[in-house]
Scaffold this active site. Sequence first.
Site: not given
Ligand code: FAD
Length: 504
Positions: A64, A72, A209, A475
């Site tokens: 994110c 973004k 986007e 409004h």
């Molecule tokens: P992530 O934030 O992806 O975090 C996972 C972390 O774990 C990463 O740092 C990764 O490197 C690390 N990792 C992976 N494997 C390992 C390992 N084996 N050991 C140690 N570390 C590891 N969501 C919205 O709500 N609004 C938006 O406007 C929006 N826009 C987006 C735009 C784009 C271009 C993208 C790609 C996504 C967007 N999203 C948006 C989605 C949002 O970014 C994700 O839903 C969110 O980041 C998910 O969080 P998470 O904690 O599941 O994973």
Amino acid sequence: MAPVVNPTETEISEKYDYDLIVVGGGSGGLAASKRAAALGAKVAVFDFVKPTPVGTTWGLGGTCVNVGCVPKKLMHQGALLRQHIHDAKIYGWKVGETETHVWEELVEKVQDYIGSQNFGFRVSLRDKGVKYINAYVTFVDQHTVKAVDKRGNVTFHTADKFIIAVGMRPNYPDIAGAKDYAITSDDIFSLPYPPGKTVVVGASYIALECGGFLNGLGFEVTVLVRSILLRGFDQECAERVGEYMKAEGVEFMRGFVPRKITQIEPGTPAKLKIEAKNNSTGEIAEIECNTVLFAIGRTACTESLNLESIGVKVNSKTSKVIVNEAEQSSVNNIYAIGDVIEGKLELTPVAVQAGQLLSQRLFGKGKVLMDYVNVPTTVFTPLEYGCCGYSEEDAHEKFGKDNIEVHHNLFQPLEWVIGQKAGVCYAKLVCKNDDNRVIGFHIIAPNAGEMTQGFALALRIGAKKEDFDSLVGIHPTNAEVFTVLDITKSSGKELVASGCGGGT
Ligand code: FAD
Ligand code: NA7
């Protein structure tokens, strides 16, 4: 046989290095780890970013903040400002005949902000007593992980409980030149040179986007659409967004998929050629461009976690972790949240809330489960499409076409009545006939995200169409259109864009 005695909390802490290890320091992982620490747990969070094929990498915070929502939205704002400069002239401002944009300056500002966020995350983990380890994690057994840092040092760590929050990374198609010459959303926000003419492959929200803000920033953009726009979203709204983007100058090539990418000339940007084939007509197209950006879906980062061997069930098609309604995997001390879990929404606030509630249940007295229903979202193209609840198609499928009525209309924002395009902004409520409950909210308008957030509350608490009708409008705003939506789809009446958000 000796009675089963559950270990006390002190015994657990002595047996393992940590009460909780969180794998992944993104939106979900950071939220879960901080909440668990605040509740007294001994917590470590591991985060490691594998560089993209062209070498892009980033700091703590996950998708994110580094390569998702945050950059973004900043680039979306950059694109909107171009429109505002155009509008300013209509409103009498003298701002120069031609505006120029310096991509490198925007990237620098965006990356500076991200850097400050990365630093802030580290500080806040330290302040909350969470141990942060920058290393890549693999499971060894149900209570042990192996961590490898960037120098290749290997360490082992144990915990009573684990939360997997490793998120997803972009896919590349299996075609010649894909990883050599193309980039993804993981690279675009830090690209050190202007992307130039860009071919975006894919038609989901990340594709539209990125295509939208690049076009808005003044780059020529072509989108290769394999089938439909914005799969999973209301298709009428998706097509309206597509029409708007087309009118803004984005070219859509429907039915085309890429076959190979070759480099004509190296450079920053290079000159590339992408060959694409139309799946239904067989037509072959060759497009010369400077950048190819793939947004063809993302895969959960479970491949190297060694999950199957320790008994954690993963969907072999999606690579996502299968969890129950309490985000517990098939191994009872291992949980998963965020993008990595099967069948749930891939959004930052969803990952954050699920992480906080999970920690609250694991280490506090919490009982509340994450509610994945009626989660609002917005697509920024840069015109915004906000929605919450059912699309028209999904409502038909779930409740039957006869039990669904759609109330809708076009409207013209007052700020656009002098000089802007008409017939773009659109509002739609999907309602159930039996109880008149609003089960789908859709809005295409400037700042639709802000509107959708507020109206999502109405859907959460079961508002009916008559509640929207009796609501007094503000409004002149765009949001007031929802207080006067009096054209039903079943009437077949023509939509007429009225001014002032349709309120008068
Ligand atoms: P992530 O934030 O992806 O975090 C996972 C972390 O774990 C990463 O740092 C990764 O490197 C690390 N990792 C992976 N494997 C390992 C390992 N084996 N050991 C140690 N570390 C590891 N969501 C919205 O709500 N609004 C938006 O406007 C929006 N826009 C987006 C735009 C784009 C271009 C993208 C790609 C996504 C967007 N999203 C948006 C989605 C949002 O970014 C994700 O839903 C969110 O980041 C998910 O969080 P998470 O904690 O599941 O994973
Ligand atoms: P999505 O939502 O999985 O969409 C992928 C898009 O790419 C979709 O339009 C697909 O077309 C298209 N696609 C998939 N494979 C190909 C190939 N091989 N060639 C051409 N086009 C293809 O992906 P996103 O990247 O937008 O986002 C994924 C999630 O990550 C998102 O929900 C965020 O929350 C985080 P299709 O419709 O299948 O024909």
